[in-house]
Write an enzyme that holds these catalytic residues in place. Structure first.
Site, mmCIF file in Angstrom:
data_model
loop_
_atom_site.group_PDB
_atom_site.id
_atom_site.type_symbol
_atom_site.label_atom_id
_atom_site.label_comp_id
_atom_site.label_asym_id
_atom_site.label_seq_id
_atom_site.Cartn_x
_atom_site.Cartn_y
_atom_site.Cartn_z
ATOM 1 N NE ARG A 58 -2.793 -0.548 3.446
ATOM 2 C CZ ARG A 58 -3.864 -0.604 4.219
ATOM 3 N NH1 ARG A 58 -4.718 -1.580 4.054
ATOM 4 N NH2 ARG A 58 -4.075 0.285 5.143
ATOM 5 C CE LYS A 165 0.153 -19.699 10.870
ATOM 6 N NZ LYS A 165 1.020 -18.826 11.706
ATOM 7 C CG HIS A 195 7.496 -21.395 8.307
ATOM 8 N ND1 HIS A 195 6.436 -20.940 9.029
ATOM 9 C CD2 HIS A 195 8.523 -21.496 9.181
ATOM 10 C CE1 HIS A 195 6.822 -20.766 10.290
ATOM 11 N NE2 HIS A 195 8.081 -21.096 10.422
ATOM 12 C CE LYS A 199 10.368 -24.466 11.311
ATOM 13 N NZ LYS A 199 11.307 -23.396 11.629
ATOM 14 C CG ASP A 252 0.534 -17.992 15.592
ATOM 15 O OD1 ASP A 252 0.543 -17.625 14.402
ATOM 16 O OD2 ASP A 252 1.530 -17.909 16.339
ATOM 17 C CG HIS A 257 3.482 -24.037 12.227
ATOM 18 N ND1 HIS A 257 3.435 -23.828 10.879
ATOM 19 C CD2 HIS A 257 3.636 -22.799 12.782
ATOM 20 C CE1 HIS A 257 3.567 -22.535 10.620
ATOM 21 N NE2 HIS A 257 3.686 -21.886 11.759
ATOM 22 C CE LYS A 357 3.814 -16.071 19.552
ATOM 23 N NZ LYS A 357 4.756 -16.629 18.584
HETATM 24 C C1 BG6 Z 1 4.551 -18.532 12.653
HETATM 25 C C2 BG6 Z 1 3.732 -17.988 13.789
HETATM 26 O O1 BG6 Z 1 3.752 -19.224 11.747
HETATM 27 O O2 BG6 Z 1 5.513 -19.437 13.183
HETATM 28 C C3 BG6 Z 1 4.610 -17.300 14.814
HETATM 29 O O3 BG6 Z 1 2.796 -17.056 13.269
HETATM 30 C C4 BG6 Z 1 5.691 -18.235 15.274
HETATM 31 O O4 BG6 Z 1 3.841 -16.855 15.921
HETATM 32 C C5 BG6 Z 1 6.426 -18.838 14.083
HETATM 33 O O5 BG6 Z 1 6.579 -17.484 16.060
HETATM 34 C C6 BG6 Z 1 7.387 -19.909 14.528
HETATM 35 O O6 BG6 Z 1 8.184 -20.283 13.445
HETATM 36 P P1 BG6 Z 1 9.654 -20.838 13.662
HETATM 37 O O7 BG6 Z 1 10.104 -21.204 12.302
HETATM 38 O O8 BG6 Z 1 10.438 -19.714 14.286
HETATM 39 O O9 BG6 Z 1 9.521 -21.994 14.593
#
Ligand code: BG6
Length: 505
Positions: A58, A165, A195, A199, A252, A257, A357
């Site tokens: 934007r 995501k 993602h 890994k 999240d 994941h 977290k």
């Molecule tokens: C993201 C989440 O998808 O993955 C984040 O939105 C999280 O909150 C992150 O911190 C963790 O990814 P990684 O690769 O650091 O384990």
């Protein structure tokens, strides 16, 4: 024993233009730009495809400013040292255009892409990386279509779309996003990214299970006592309150994941190493995943948020005191849950999942504990510790197998010992970042490491059944844990009730 066996890649990456929607955002800065730079950087073991990168967002910003920000980001976050020559070469193909929030911005986008392709001699292969909030996806897609930017599948040049995501914020909104995507794109053009699938250690899960005989024979209810998956993060919410507070840990991390890790660890061997077969096997795990029974939500799906605490000597504030978090927030930063996979292989084996977290470290592990040996011979008088396989997803990637050995000496004393594989000592060089792998796969059109539409829906179904029960704050309390700890006492209780304990990474 250091020869390696290459498994043929399905396709090779094609020359293309990558358009990053939301290019001024955090993900672009921290992950996408560094990953794209690494793909172009010198000395890679895959042939670098030629591509241009066009940032679209934007905010009005001069191209020079975008390049300068990108350079700083690549220098800070890239796994490879920034080399001036490589950067210059990469930066030549780096451009920026504002107007993401305006329909005419998309017409300008079309003109700019065509100019770029002509100037750089690129075919009209286009990748649209939608790094935008889920609610912005439908509008983006509709505007891409109105601007004539979506080529039909099977056209001479490809159009591919990458969606980050979270896909939706619940089952209904996820379905809406899917419907829009599927109205304008063919499934072969859609890449839903998680993602974690990029890994190294996550990719290795299938190799570990299906390229070795020993594990697969023990993999299931007959031999496995239980499985734990822990994804711990030391970071707090940081500056992501706008995104995180409406989401929380369940949406999240678990919906995507963690359920991906669960699927990979529990799935049946796919009939082939192609995307369709692998996705089918993973989906079958979710089909058999037992929802948390409403009557037991309190005990089997523990939620909590971090309070003030200390980590590595640093005093940390609690979640409610973090910047831009409303005082009335009911968002969990921690989840622990217990579930089962009701299929033939896993019948009766508990799966414990835990993420949060502000835990003591950033570390993710999968821990598979095997059943006790019979209560005879060595195990007759005292209880021996069980065999266990610990797969370290990050940060010190590898796995270890815990077995019992006789301690050398004249007496008979047993001691658990570890057979340990560490990636950093076994293999040279740092692993590619997950986004490098995944972006390369989009350029190649390989869906293997991407999420299917059905998986997204099934995972939302599971998560939503928990969210429904959490709506009643009295029935399922919000616990608190001190920042810098492994979660609340209720999470300990969840597993201790079964006579087991969490394995901390
Ligand atoms: C993201 C989440 O998808 O993955 C984040 O939105 C999280 O909150 C992150 O911190 C963790 O990814 P990684 O690769 O650091 O384990």
């Amino acid at each position: 024993m250091n020869s390696s066996i290459s498994i043929a890649q399905a396709q090779t990456p094609s020359q293309c233009t990558v358009v990053i929607f939301g290019a001024s955002g955090d993900l672009a800065r921290r992950k996408l730009i560094p990953a794209l730079y690494n793909l172009r950087a010198c000395g890679q073991d895959v042939a670098p495809p030629k591509f241009a990168v066009l940032g679209f967002a934007r905010r009005p910003m001069a191209v020079e400013e975008f390049r300068a920000t990108a350079r700083t980001a690549a220098a800070k976050f890239s796994r490879l040292e920034l080399e001036e020559n490589c950067w210059q070469e990469f930066a030549t193909g780096l451009d920026y255009l504002p107007g993401l929030d305006q329909p005419e911005g998309f017409r300008r986008l079309k003109a700019r892409i065509e100019e770029t392709e002509a100037a750089q001699g690129l075919p009209a292969n286009r990748i649209y990386y939608l790094s935008v909030p889920p609610e912005a996806v439908p509008e983006c897609v509709e505007r891409l279509d109105s601007a004539g930017l979506i080529a039909k599948p099977g056209a001479a040049n490809f159009t591919r779309v990458v969606v980050e995501k979270p896909i939706g914020t619940d089952l209904a909104s996820a379905r809406k996003v899917q419907a829009i995507l599927q109205r304008y794109f063919d499934e072969s053009q859609i890449f839903r990214i998680d993602h974690y699938l990029g890994k190294e250690t996550v990719q290795d899960l299938m190799v570990l299970r299906f390229a070795n005989t020993i594990f697969e024979r023990m993999w299931g209810a007959r031999n496995v006592d239980h499985v734990q998956i822990t994804v711990a993060e030391s970071e707090g919410v940081g500056s992501r309150a706008m995104y995180y507070d409406p989401a929380g840990a369940l949406r999240d991390m678990v919906q995507n994941h963690m359920l991906q890790l669960l699927a990979l660890i529990a799935m049946e061997a796919p009939v082939a190493l192609d995307a369709a077969a692998i996705r089918e096997s993973k989906l079958n795990v979710l089909r058999a995943l037992r929802p948390i029974p409403p009557s037991q939500a309190r005990n089997l799906a523990v939620r909590a948020r971090y309070g003030a605490g200390t980590l590595d000597g640093e005093k940390l504030r609690g979640y409610l005191q973090e910047q831009s978090i409303p005082a009335t927030s009911q968002t969990e930063t921690f989840v622990a849950l217990k579930t089962y996979i009701d299929n033939w292989r896993w019948s009766g084996v508990p799966f414990y999942l835990r993420t949060g977290k502000r835990m003591p470290a950033r570390a993710s592990i999968i821990y598979v504990q095997f059943k006790d040996v019979p209560k005879i011979l060595f195990n007759r008088e005292q209880s021996l510790p069980p065999n266990a396989l610990t797969i370290r997803i990050q940060p010190d990637e590898g796995f270890s197998f815990e077995v019992l050995a006789k301690r050398p000496g004249l007496d008979i004393a047993l001691r658990p010992v570890r057979m340990n594989l560490r990636y950093d000592s076994e293999f040279s060089g740092p692993s590619p970042d997950a986004y490098e792998r995944l972006l390369l796969d989009v350029m190649s059109g390989d869906h293997t490491l991407f999420v299917s539409a059905q998986f997204v829906e099934k995972s939302w179904e599971f998560v939503e059944s928990v969210l429904d029960q959490w709506r009643d704050n009295r029935a399922v309390p919000m616990h608190e844990y001190a920042a810098g700890t492994y979660g609340p006492a209720a999470a300990e209780q969840l597993i201790r009730a079964d006579g087991r304990t969490w394995m901390n990474p």
